[in-house]
Design a protein around this motif. Sequence first.
Motif, short mmCIF file in Angstrom:
data_model
loop_
_atom_site.label_atom_id
_atom_site.label_comp_id
_atom_site.label_asym_id
_atom_site.label_seq_id
_atom_site.Cartn_x
_atom_site.Cartn_y
_atom_site.Cartn_z
N ILE A 117 0.87 -1.18 0.00
CA ILE A 117 0.00 0.00 0.00
C ILE A 117 0.90 1.23 0.00
O ILE A 117 1.60 1.49 0.99
N PRO A 118 0.97 1.99 -1.09
CA PRO A 118 1.83 3.18 -1.10
C PRO A 118 1.28 4.25 -0.17
O PRO A 118 0.08 4.52 -0.14
N ILE A 119 2.17 4.86 0.57
CA ILE A 119 1.80 5.93 1.50
C ILE A 119 2.45 7.22 1.03
O ILE A 119 3.68 7.36 1.07
N ALA A 120 1.64 8.13 0.54
CA ALA A 120 2.15 9.43 0.09
C ALA A 120 2.49 10.30 1.29
O ALA A 120 1.95 10.13 2.39
N GLU A 121 3.40 11.24 1.09
CA GLU A 121 3.85 12.07 2.20
C GLU A 121 2.73 12.92 2.77
O GLU A 121 2.66 13.14 3.99
N GLU A 122 1.82 13.39 1.93
CA GLU A 122 0.74 14.23 2.46
C GLU A 122 -0.23 13.44 3.33
O GLU A 122 -0.99 14.02 4.10
N THR A 123 -0.25 12.10 3.21
CA THR A 123 -1.12 11.29 4.06
C THR A 123 -0.44 10.83 5.34
O THR A 123 -1.12 10.28 6.20
N ALA A 124 0.86 11.03 5.46
CA ALA A 124 1.58 10.63 6.68
C ALA A 124 2.81 11.53 6.87
O ALA A 124 3.94 11.05 6.86
N PRO A 125 2.62 12.83 7.04
CA PRO A 125 3.78 13.71 7.18
C PRO A 125 4.61 13.40 8.42
O PRO A 125 5.85 13.50 8.40
N ASP A 126 3.97 13.04 9.53
CA ASP A 126 4.72 12.73 10.74
C ASP A 126 5.58 11.47 10.57
O ASP A 126 6.70 11.40 11.09
N LEU A 127 5.05 10.49 9.85
CA LEU A 127 5.82 9.26 9.61
C LEU A 127 7.04 9.56 8.74
O LEU A 127 8.15 9.06 9.01
N TYR A 128 6.87 10.37 7.71
CA TYR A 128 8.00 10.74 6.86
C TYR A 128 9.02 11.57 7.65
O TYR A 128 10.24 11.42 7.48
N ARG A 129 8.51 12.44 8.51
CA ARG A 129 9.42 13.26 9.32
C ARG A 129 10.24 12.38 10.26
O ARG A 129 11.45 12.61 10.45
N MET A 130 9.61 11.39 10.84
CA MET A 130 10.34 10.48 11.72
C MET A 130 11.40 9.70 10.96
O MET A 130 12.53 9.50 11.45
N MET A 131 11.09 9.29 9.72
CA MET A 131 12.07 8.55 8.94
C MET A 131 13.25 9.45 8.55
O MET A 131 14.40 9.00 8.55
N ARG A 132 12.98 10.69 8.24
CA ARG A 132 14.07 11.61 7.90
C ARG A 132 14.97 11.85 9.11
O ARG A 132 16.21 11.85 8.99
N ASP A 133 14.35 12.06 10.25
CA ASP A 133 15.15 12.28 11.46
C ASP A 133 15.98 11.05 11.79
O ASP A 133 17.16 11.16 12.19
N LEU A 134 15.40 9.88 11.62
CA LEU A 134 16.14 8.65 11.89
C LEU A 134 17.30 8.49 10.92
O LEU A 134 18.41 8.10 11.33
N ALA A 135 17.07 8.80 9.64
CA ALA A 135 18.15 8.71 8.67
C ALA A 135 19.26 9.71 8.97
O ALA A 135 20.45 9.40 8.80
N TRP A 139 0.03 -0.39 14.26
CA TRP A 139 -1.11 -0.37 15.19
C TRP A 139 -0.72 -0.91 16.56
O TRP A 139 -1.24 -0.44 17.56
N TRP A 140 0.16 -1.87 16.63
CA TRP A 140 0.50 -2.46 17.92
C TRP A 140 1.65 -1.74 18.61
O TRP A 140 1.66 -1.59 19.83
N MET A 141 2.62 -1.27 17.87
CA MET A 141 3.80 -0.65 18.48
C MET A 141 3.56 0.81 18.79
O MET A 141 2.73 1.48 18.16
N ARG A 142 4.32 1.28 19.76
CA ARG A 142 4.32 2.71 20.07
C ARG A 142 5.32 3.41 19.15
O ARG A 142 6.13 2.76 18.48
N VAL A 143 5.29 4.73 19.12
CA VAL A 143 6.13 5.47 18.18
C VAL A 143 7.61 5.18 18.43
O VAL A 143 8.39 4.94 17.50
N GLY A 144 8.03 5.21 19.69
CA GLY A 144 9.43 4.94 20.00
C GLY A 144 9.84 3.53 19.64
O GLY A 144 10.96 3.30 19.15
N GLU A 145 8.97 2.56 19.86
CA GLU A 145 9.29 1.17 19.51
C GLU A 145 9.42 1.01 18.01
O GLU A 145 10.32 0.31 17.53
N LEU A 146 8.54 1.66 17.25
CA LEU A 146 8.63 1.55 15.80
C LEU A 146 9.93 2.16 15.30
O LEU A 146 10.59 1.59 14.42
N ARG A 147 10.32 3.30 15.83
CA ARG A 147 11.58 3.92 15.42
C ARG A 147 12.77 3.02 15.74
O ARG A 147 13.68 2.87 14.92
N ALA A 148 12.74 2.38 16.89
CA ALA A 148 13.84 1.49 17.26
C ALA A 148 13.90 0.26 16.36
O ALA A 148 14.99 -0.19 15.98
#
Length: 608
Positions: A88-106, A171-180
């Motif tokens: 399922i493709p996720i565009a940035e406008e539908t998940a800006p926080d998720l993209y922001r977290m990935m950029r910060d992690l990178a 859905w099951w993980m928390r934000v910090g757990e997903l980032r880890a």
Amino acid sequence: MGVEAGAQAARSRALVVLRTRSRALAVALLPAAVAVILLAGAATGRLVGPGWDAARWILTPVAVLVLLAAAGIALVVARARPAMSPTIPIAEETAPDLYRMMRDLADRLDVPAPSAIALTPDCDSWLEDRTHRAHGPPPAEEHDDIADGGRHAHRRHAVAPVLVIGSPFLWWMRVGELRAVLAPVVAGTGPSAHPDIAAARRFVRGLDAAVAVASSPHRGPMSRAVLAGVGWVARLLLRSCRVHAAEMERGVAAAAAERAQAVDYGLRIVAQEQVGLAYAGWDRLLTRVALPAWRMGRWPSRLDAGVVAALTELSRRDRLAEGFASRLGERPACDLLEEPGAVDEAASLLAARLFHGGPAGPGPDWSPVGWSEYPEEVVDRKWRMDAARLHRVLDAMGVRPAPGSAAPNTGGPTLSRVLDHLTGEADRLTDRADRLTDRAGETPFTARTPEPPPDDEEDLSGTTPRSATLAARLSAELSREEAIATPGPSATAAFTAGSPSTGSPATPDPAALWDDRTLPLFPLQPPRTARELLADHLTAMICCAAMDTAGATPGLDWLDGPTLLHNGGRTADLAPKILTLIEDGDSTPLRAWLAELGIRPEKPVRLV
């Protein structure tokens, strides 16, 4: 590329793979090189004579044929579409926080950020290269920003791999757990950006795609003959570089894991426990809850939300999972999505397509169902459909209704009819029933000689002849129904046509990148045996009798699937009692259980 030992090992293995490609090219050019030398020798007058002339006449056509064959193979390898995971493709406008977290992690890992994010209905995450031209051009406004590549740069260097995330994790993980958990995955973009590793991966993927093209059965005789040679060469090259390619990927994984140790290492150890728990809950939800709905043309539209309910129930029952539910007070990772409900629905539909082979979009015979509607729309309907099928088979076998039932002369669908047939009770009453029928001058039912049990059904060994016959007839009836209901390839539409739009308009349609004829790609369970079908239909008939005569209700257990509720609680497991009936023809334990709950087997039940 960093200085990690794994990265250096991966690069050395990538060079070995590229040398295999260079050797193959050298072998293809060798006849042409010899032919050029012979022709040049004739032009300069140095290689003259009958022997040299014969060599020129032989080698020149051979060189041309070899060059044409090599060009054809190279063209197939270059144009063959590499395998692409349905996501399922996720565009940035539908998940800006998720993209922001990935950029910060990178940025923390000092690696290129993923070019895009996609979701898969499975408990896994990986990087996937989608730079092949068959996968379509990436959205320039997204990829140039995320991958830090120039707008006019070559896309092999400008576009990083796509990050594929398992939807149950969100859905099951928390934000910090997903980032880890995603840190080692995102760290893999560093080695992937190295030119040698990227070139080696493209070469291996091209060979793999060429083998798939050559193995396709839907071609003419001439095409198959030509592609057989292409497939042989591609398999030969794959065998020669298989070990080195595998070691290259191990080196990339080791380098990514080493680099990710500096980011959330302690939290990752805890989060890995959630990965195993999520996998167990997801597998249980699909096999016990979703599969019964899929089999009757309904697909649960909130599977990922169901994972949370299933794992919460598991933590309540299993003391090994104690404390896991206390995390639910923290922010879930699905909050990083703008519309988690739409994404969950799209992932649920794709899961049904991958694991069951359902249609690509909703339709009259393939409609979504919510969890609140599941007991009535799925459980109740499934039991009544199975009970109706059981009685249709009994009618076709000429089985009379049970004497003494509420409707003995009308063929009423009673549980007693089934029990008496399997235990042989009806035979002992046949003479008396025939006399009563003859005396009244009525012959509403034609008795037939029971068919002998099939000899080739190993799973029916140990059962009574009547059980074996009934199981075989049920299996045949269900096969006929499935054959009629199976849609053809023409009934398949584009995936995004019938599901919520979660991707960018420029993102290619994932459903168009894999063959509908191979569905389901990942069957959850092997086909049910005849013994299992008989047990399921007997359970359904018993549950229908309980609902219609004892006030029981259908229910949903998040870990066990459809369940029967009586007086507000789950009933005891029926499997041992049904097994005794099937194998020994003894209905005494089952009848005792029916009497205990106040279920009247002689009363007709309502069917669909």
